[in-house]
Design a protein around this motif. Structure first.
Motif, PDB file in Angstrom:
ATOM      1  N   CYS A   5       0.848  -1.191   0.000  1.00  0.00           N
ATOM      2  CA  CYS A   5       0.000   0.000   0.000  1.00  0.00           C
ATOM      3  C   CYS A   5       0.888   1.246   0.000  1.00  0.00           C
ATOM      4  N   CYS A   8       0.196   3.090   3.673  1.00  0.00           N
ATOM      5  CA  CYS A   8       0.581   2.524   4.971  1.00  0.00           C
ATOM      6  C   CYS A   8       1.645   1.436   4.869  1.00  0.00           C
ATOM      7  N   CYS A  21      -4.443  -0.399   0.208  1.00  0.00           N
ATOM      8  CA  CYS A  21      -5.121  -1.497   0.894  1.00  0.00           C
ATOM      9  C   CYS A  21      -6.579  -1.177   1.181  1.00  0.00           C
ATOM     10  N   CYS A  25      -6.908   4.619   2.942  1.00  0.00           N
ATOM     11  CA  CYS A  25      -5.517   4.892   2.570  1.00  0.00           C
ATOM     12  C   CYS A  25      -5.449   5.665   1.262  1.00  0.00           C
TER      13      CYS A  25
HETATM   14 ZN   LIG Z   1      -2.951   1.122   3.446  1.00  0.00          ZN
END
Ligand SMILES: [Zn+2]
Length: 119
Positions: A5, A8, A21, A25
């Motif tokens: 991702c 994150c 993800c 995000c």
């Molecule tokens: Zn994420």
């Protein structure tokens, strides 16, 4: 290699073209990008307005000769301008909004206002 991702760093499972993800995000990431670009726009606008203010303050008569050093001392930033204008004779004027200048030689500039020769 596993894809992660972009926000994150969590390992991504599923579609190959996935970048995040979760929607959260994705939103966080995109909001930050937008924030960065609006910060950059704000900074550039600030430089342009400062340049304009410096030219205006030095050019009370409508046409004023100044040294390069004087402009630098005032904090003028030669890298930023709003437009250029080249006369038939091939002289190029550089503008920050309605305030402009032309380079006379290595050390001297003449500051002008736009309406002086552009209608
Ligand atoms: Zn994420």
């Amino acid at each position: 290699m596993d894809k992660c991702c972009l926000e994150c760093g969590e390992k991504l499972i599923g579609r190959v073209d996935k970048k995040f993800c979760s929607d959260q995000c994705r939103n966080t990431y995109n909001n930050r990008l937008n924030q960065d670009s609006s910060n950059m726009t704000r900074n550039i606008n600030r430089i342009l307005k400062k340049n304009r203010r410096i030219l205006e303050s030095l050019n009370r008569s409508g046409k004023t000769r100044v040294t390069r050093q004087k402009l630098i001392d005032e904090g003028f930033n030669f890298d930023y301008l709003t437009n250029m204008f080249t006369t038939k004779a091939g002289h190029t004027y550089y503008f920050c909004y309605d305030q402009g200048y032309i380079q006379n030689d290595k050390d001297f500039f003449t500051i002008v206002k736009r309406q002086d020769y552009v209608n």
